[in-house]
Design a protein around this motif. Structure first.
Motif, PDB file in Angstrom:
ATOM      1  N   ASP A   1       0.830  -1.211   0.000  1.00 38.31           N
ATOM      2  CA  ASP A   1       0.000   0.000   0.000  1.00 38.31           C
ATOM      3  C   ASP A   1       0.863   1.259   0.000  1.00 38.31           C
ATOM      4  N   ALA A   2       1.936   1.242   0.780  1.00 39.50           N
ATOM      5  CA  ALA A   2       2.803   2.420   0.868  1.00 39.50           C
ATOM      6  C   ALA A   2       3.548   2.663  -0.447  1.00 39.50           C
ATOM      7  N   LEU A   3       3.888   1.590  -1.149  1.00 43.23           N
ATOM      8  CA  LEU A   3       4.550   1.751  -2.458  1.00 43.23           C
ATOM      9  C   LEU A   3       3.690   2.588  -3.389  1.00 43.23           C
ATOM     10  N   LYS A   4       2.378   2.349  -3.326  1.00 38.06           N
ATOM     11  CA  LYS A   4       1.439   3.026  -4.229  1.00 38.06           C
ATOM     12  C   LYS A   4       1.397   4.527  -4.002  1.00 38.06           C
ATOM     13  N   THR A   5       1.567   4.926  -2.741  1.00 39.24           N
ATOM     14  CA  THR A   5       1.350   6.340  -2.417  1.00 39.24           C
ATOM     15  C   THR A   5       2.623   7.115  -2.108  1.00 39.24           C
ATOM     16  N   ARG A   6       3.732   6.426  -1.840  1.00 39.63           N
ATOM     17  CA  ARG A   6       4.931   7.139  -1.377  1.00 39.63           C
ATOM     18  C   ARG A   6       6.174   6.946  -2.242  1.00 39.63           C
ATOM     19  N   ALA A   7       6.260   5.806  -2.943  1.00 37.52           N
ATOM     20  CA  ALA A   7       7.502   5.510  -3.673  1.00 37.52           C
ATOM     21  C   ALA A   7       7.523   6.274  -4.992  1.00 37.52           C
ATOM     22  N   PRO A   8       8.587   7.032  -5.257  1.00 43.58           N
ATOM     23  CA  PRO A   8       8.602   7.906  -6.446  1.00 43.58           C
ATOM     24  C   PRO A   8       8.858   7.164  -7.762  1.00 43.58           C
ATOM     25  N   PHE A   9       7.812   6.463  -8.187  1.00 48.17           N
ATOM     26  CA  PHE A   9       7.786   5.811  -9.502  1.00 48.17           C
ATOM     27  C   PHE A   9       6.646   6.436 -10.295  1.00 48.17           C
ATOM     28  N   TRP A  10       6.825   6.496 -11.609  1.00 50.64           N
ATOM     29  CA  TRP A  10       5.751   6.973 -12.492  1.00 50.64           C
ATOM     30  C   TRP A  10       5.665   6.025 -13.670  1.00 50.64           C
ATOM     31  N   LYS A  11       4.439   5.664 -14.019  1.00 53.76           N
ATOM     32  CA  LYS A  11       4.235   4.662 -15.068  1.00 53.76           C
ATOM     33  C   LYS A  11       3.538   5.277 -16.280  1.00 53.76           C
ATOM     34  N   LYS A  12       4.042   4.906 -17.429  1.00 58.24           N
ATOM     35  CA  LYS A  12       3.396   5.328 -18.678  1.00 58.24           C
ATOM     36  C   LYS A  12       2.959   4.060 -19.406  1.00 58.24           C
ATOM     37  N   GLU A  13       1.662   3.962 -19.670  1.00 58.45           N
ATOM     38  CA  GLU A  13       1.147   2.789 -20.370  1.00 58.45           C
ATOM     39  C   GLU A  13       1.287   2.975 -21.873  1.00 58.45           C
ATOM     40  N   ILE A  14       1.871   1.971 -22.523  1.00 60.56           N
ATOM     41  CA  ILE A  14       2.060   2.013 -23.969  1.00 60.56           C
ATOM     42  C   ILE A  14       1.008   1.102 -24.607  1.00 60.56           C
ATOM     43  N   SER A  15       0.137   1.701 -25.409  1.00 60.37           N
ATOM     44  CA  SER A  15      -0.901   0.919 -26.076  1.00 60.37           C
ATOM     45  C   SER A  15      -0.890   1.278 -27.563  1.00 60.37           C
ATOM     46  N   PRO A  16      -1.621   0.525 -28.394  1.00 60.25           N
ATOM     47  CA  PRO A  16      -1.636   0.845 -29.829  1.00 60.25           C
ATOM     48  C   PRO A  16      -2.126   2.269 -30.102  1.00 60.25           C
ATOM     49  N   GLU A  17      -2.945   2.819 -29.188  1.00 57.06           N
ATOM     50  CA  GLU A  17      -3.471   4.181 -29.387  1.00 57.06           C
ATOM     51  C   GLU A  17      -2.472   5.259 -28.976  1.00 57.06           C
ATOM     52  N   GLY A  18      -1.423   4.866 -28.287  1.00 59.13           N
ATOM     53  CA  GLY A  18      -0.445   5.859 -27.836  1.00 59.13           C
ATOM     54  C   GLY A  18      -0.015   5.599 -26.402  1.00 59.13           C
ATOM     55  N   ALA A  19       0.665   6.575 -25.831  1.00 57.94           N
ATOM     56  CA  ALA A  19       1.191   6.429 -24.480  1.00 57.94           C
ATOM     57  C   ALA A  19       0.424   7.339 -23.523  1.00 57.94           C
TER      58      ALA A  19
END
Lengths: 79, 142
Positions: B112-130
Motif C-alpha cells: 500500500d505504501a509503495l502506491k502512495t509514497r515511492a517515487p515511480f511513475w508509469k506510462k502505459e504504452i498501447s496501440p493508441e499511444g502512451a
C-alpha cells in the motif's frame, strides 16, 4: 547551489530534468524555485504537484537552502 | 532489510529462498505484474520512470516502518524500472515473521505504501499511444 530535478509529466512539460540555481539572499520555499524554472508554464503543470527535498517528501511551502536537492513530480504510482 | 532497484527480471521464489531467516514461521510474498488492459485499452508495455536516490531511501523507510509496526523479521523489496512488457513482473515484496498474521499485514502495509509514497511513475504504452497512469499522493501530505 540548489539542485532542482523534475520527473515524469513535469519533466516533459518543462523540458528540463535537472537545473542548478543560485540560492536567493532572502528565505526561499520550494514554490519560489518552481516559479523560477516554470515561469509562465506553472499554470500548465498538472495538479497536485508533489515536492521532495533531499529525497524526503515535502511541500511547496517547505523552506529550501543552499546545497538542497529539490524535486518536483506528479503523484506517484509504485508497486 | 534488502532493497533492490533493477531493470532486469527476478525470480520470486529463488530470491526468497536465498535468505535464511531465523525464527520465521511465516513468509508472505506479493508480486506485482504489468496488466494487459486498462479501461478497454490493450496495454503492450509499461515505461517505469523513477527518482533513483529517493526511491532507495523511500523504500527503505517504508520497509523499516512496516518492520517495526508488524514485528517483521526480514523484509525484501525488489522493484524494476524501464520498459516492461505486459505480464512481466514489476515488484516483489517478501516479508518474514514469527506468525502468519504479522506477515500478511506487513506485506500489505508495504505494498500500500509503495502506491502512495515511492517515487515511480508509469506510462502505459498501447496501440493508441502512451498515457501516464494517474498517481497517488502520500496521505500525510493531503
Amino acid at each position: 547551489m540548489i539542485t532542482v530535478r523534475c520527473f515524469a509529466q513535469i519533466r516533459e512539460i518543462l523540458g528540463c530534468d535537472t537545473r542548478e540555481l543560485l540560492p536567493a539572499h532572502t528565505p526561499q520555499c520550494a514554490a519560489d524555485l518552481l516559479k523560477v524554472i516554470a515561469g509562465a508554464r506553472t499554470a500548465d503543470l498538472p495538479k497536485p504537484l508533489l515536492v521532495a527535498i533531499n529525497c524526503e517528501h515535502a511541500s511547496l511551502t517547505s523552506p529550501v537552502k543552499d546545497g538542497d536537492e529539490v524535486a518536483f513530480f506528479p503523484p506517484v504510482s509504485g508497486g | 532489510m534488502i532493497v533492490r532497484l533493477q531493470a532486469e527480471d527476478f525470480e520470486p521464489e529463488r530470491e526468497a529462498q536465498a535468505l535464511d531467516v531465523r525464527g520465521a514461521g511465516a513468509r508472505v510474498s506479493f508480486v506485482g505484474i504489468v496488466r494487459d488492459a486498462a479501461e478497454n485499452r490493450r496495454i503492450e508495455a509499461l515505461d517505469i520512470e523513477h527518482y533513483p536516490e529517493m526511491t532507495r531511501a523511500e523504500l527503505t523507510r517504508i520497509g523499516a516502518a512496516a518492520q517495526a509496526r508488524h514485528h517483521l523479521l526480514e523484509v525484501l523489496i525488489i522493484h524494476r524500472y524501464g520498459r516492461l512488457l505486459c505480464h512481466e513482473r514489476i515488484v516483489l515484496v517478501t516479508v518474514w515473521s514469527a506468525h502468519r498474521a504479522e506477515a500478511f499485514a506487513g506485506c500489505q502495509t508495504i505494498v500500500d505504501a509503495l502506491k502512495t509514497r515511492a517515487p515511480f511513475w508509469k506510462k502505459e504504452i498501447s496501440p493508441e499511444g502512451a498515457v501516464w497512469v494517474p498517481g497517488q499522493t502520500p496521505q500525510d501530505l493531503g
